[in-house]
Design a protein around this motif. Structure first.
Motif, short mmCIF file in Angstrom:
data_model
loop_
_atom_site.label_atom_id
_atom_site.label_comp_id
_atom_site.label_asym_id
_atom_site.label_seq_id
_atom_site.Cartn_x
_atom_site.Cartn_y
_atom_site.Cartn_z
N VAL A 38 -0.27 2.22 -5.71
CA VAL A 38 -1.16 3.14 -4.99
C VAL A 38 -1.89 2.40 -3.88
N ARG A 39 -2.37 1.18 -4.21
CA ARG A 39 -3.06 0.40 -3.19
C ARG A 39 -2.15 0.09 -2.01
N ARG A 40 -0.91 -0.24 -2.30
CA ARG A 40 0.05 -0.52 -1.22
C ARG A 40 0.31 0.72 -0.38
N LEU A 41 0.45 1.87 -1.05
CA LEU A 41 0.69 3.12 -0.33
C LEU A 41 -0.49 3.46 0.57
N ILE A 42 -1.70 3.31 0.03
CA ILE A 42 -2.89 3.58 0.83
C ILE A 42 -2.97 2.64 2.02
N GLU A 43 -2.67 1.36 1.78
CA GLU A 43 -2.70 0.39 2.88
C GLU A 43 -1.66 0.72 3.94
N LYS A 44 -0.49 1.17 3.47
CA LYS A 44 0.58 1.56 4.40
C LYS A 44 0.13 2.74 5.25
N GLU A 45 -0.49 3.74 4.60
CA GLU A 45 -0.97 4.91 5.34
C GLU A 45 -2.06 4.51 6.33
N LEU A 71 -2.32 1.58 7.82
CA LEU A 71 -1.67 0.91 8.93
C LEU A 71 -1.00 1.90 9.86
N GLN A 72 -0.32 2.91 9.25
CA GLN A 72 0.33 3.94 10.07
C GLN A 72 -0.70 4.73 10.86
N ARG A 119 -3.64 3.69 11.77
CA ARG A 119 -4.17 2.81 12.81
C ARG A 119 -3.21 2.71 13.97
N ALA A 120 -1.89 2.57 13.66
CA ALA A 120 -0.88 2.49 14.71
C ALA A 120 -0.84 3.80 15.51
N GLY A 121 -0.97 4.94 14.80
CA GLY A 121 -0.98 6.22 15.49
C GLY A 121 -2.20 6.36 16.39
N ASP A 122 -3.34 5.90 15.91
CA ASP A 122 -4.55 5.95 16.73
C ASP A 122 -4.40 5.10 17.99
N GLU A 123 -3.79 3.92 17.84
CA GLU A 123 -3.57 3.06 19.02
C GLU A 123 -2.64 3.72 20.02
N ASP A 124 -1.58 4.37 19.50
CA ASP A 124 -0.65 5.06 20.40
C ASP A 124 -1.36 6.18 21.15
N ARG A 125 -2.21 6.93 20.41
CA ARG A 125 -2.92 8.02 21.07
C ARG A 125 -3.91 7.48 22.10
#
Length: 348
Positions: free
Chosen positions: A301-308, A310-311, A313-319
């Motif tokens: 669960v922790r890995r999944l949350i961290e992955k989300e 990161l995604q 954060r990456a989406g925010d940077e793209d926007r």
């Protein structure tokens, strides 16, 4: 006496006093009494301690019994003397009020030398078949420090303490037996050569060697499994202490002859302690597996949350980048419009 009182009040069986040197010193003194009477009997390793107090939970004495319930002719010599005796030491004054021993004299006991077939009859049958035997019961009051010695077939018991007793009755007993009888604890007695002067013949003699702490714990655990854990004198000591007793026994039980060791292993108390330990181990294993599975799931669960994260954060940077591009395009468009607005003037 003070040690037995403290152990009993703390919830331990009184025979745990065997862990201390004082009990073994007392046993050596009892041996000296036996030798002084010309006896060559040796301690068998079986012992018991008693705490009988005026409070209801401690008032009950040991019920009527024989130290060896079944009659075995081999436990008597050709002269009819017993090869097994009990040495009972009063550590406080033993009176009818505080509790003392009561006996049915052997000469009045119809089953003292019962055959194996007759041995099936209990002491209750003897008394109720012949009610007059009640009149033959004898009390054995004993002052503190007294030693009572009786045979393994004597019917005896400890009375209930009166609620008016001024102090508890404390006692300790040791079993002695002829060297011809196999011992469950051969390590207890050692053969040593006495020092003799001149040309006197040297003979081997058995002396008591106070056992090491692990062997004392083995003796204590064995006595508990074979005697103190059985009704009607059994008192709960808790699963943790019962497991300790099992651990003491298993640590050194191979020092015992196989037949005695196997008999103790088959005892109810030992089997119950083993079962509880196995159940505890199973429960512990299940808990450990459950905890491991929970930790594994939590990690996923922790890995999944961290992955989300990161995604996201990456989406925010793209926007953010897209927004900056749009702002630049708008600024460029605004510049072209200004030029177009002033272009007619320029042409003129």
């Amino acid at each position: 006496a003070d040690g037995i009182s403290r152990l009993s009040k703390a919830g331990w069986p009184p025979h745990v006093i065997g862990v201390y040197d004082e009990m073994w010193i007392l046993l050596q003194k009892v041996m000296q009494v036996h030798k002084a009477t010309g006896s060559n009997a040796q301690p068998s390793g079986d012992f018991a301690a008693f705490f009988v107090g005026p409070e209801a939970r401690d008032a009950e004495g040991y019920p009527p019994h024989r130290d060896k319930m079944s009659y075995d002719p081999s436990t008597f010599d050709k002269d009819g003397k017993s090869k097994i005796t009990t040495s009972w030491v009063a550590l406080t004054n033993a009176t009818p009020e505080t509790s003392c021993l009561y006996v049915l004299p052997a000469c009045k006991d119809p089953h003292y030398r019962s055959t194996k077939k007759e041995a099936k009859k209990s002491w209750k049958d003897a008394f109720f078949e012949s009610p007059s035997l009640f009149q033959d019961i004898r009390a054995l009051p004993a002052a503190s420090g007294s030693l009572l010695v009786f045979t393994h077939r004597l019917l005896h018991w400890g009375s209930r303490a009166s609620k008016l007793a001024v102090h508890p009755r404390l006692a300790i007993s040791f079993t002695f037996q002829d060297p011809s009888i196999p011992s469950a604890y051969p390590f207890l007695m050692q053969q040593q050569q006495p020092q003799c002067k001149g040309g006197e013949q040297k003979q081997l003699q058995a002396i008591l060697t106070p056992p090491s702490l692990p062997l004392r714990l083995l003796l204590i655990a064995t006595q508990w499994m074979n005697y103190y854990s059985q009704p009607p004198i059994n008192k709960p000591i808790g699963d943790a202490r019962a497991d300790l007793m099992l651990g003491f026994f298993l640590a050194e039980h191979k020092r015992m002859p196989s037949n005695f060791m196997e008999a103790t292993l088959r005892s109810v108390a030992c089997q119950q302690a083993i079962m509880k330990r196995q159940v505890h181990n199973i429960q512990t294993t299940r808990i450990a597996v459950r905890q491991a599975a929970t930790e594994k799931a939590n990690e996923a669960v922790r890995r999944l949350i961290e992955k989300e994260r990161l995604q996201q954060r990456a989406g925010d940077e793209d926007r953010d980048e897209d927004d900056e591009d749009e702002e630049e395009d708008e600024e460029e468009d605004d510049g072209d419009d200004d030029i177009a607005e002033y272009k007619p003037w320029l042409t003129k």
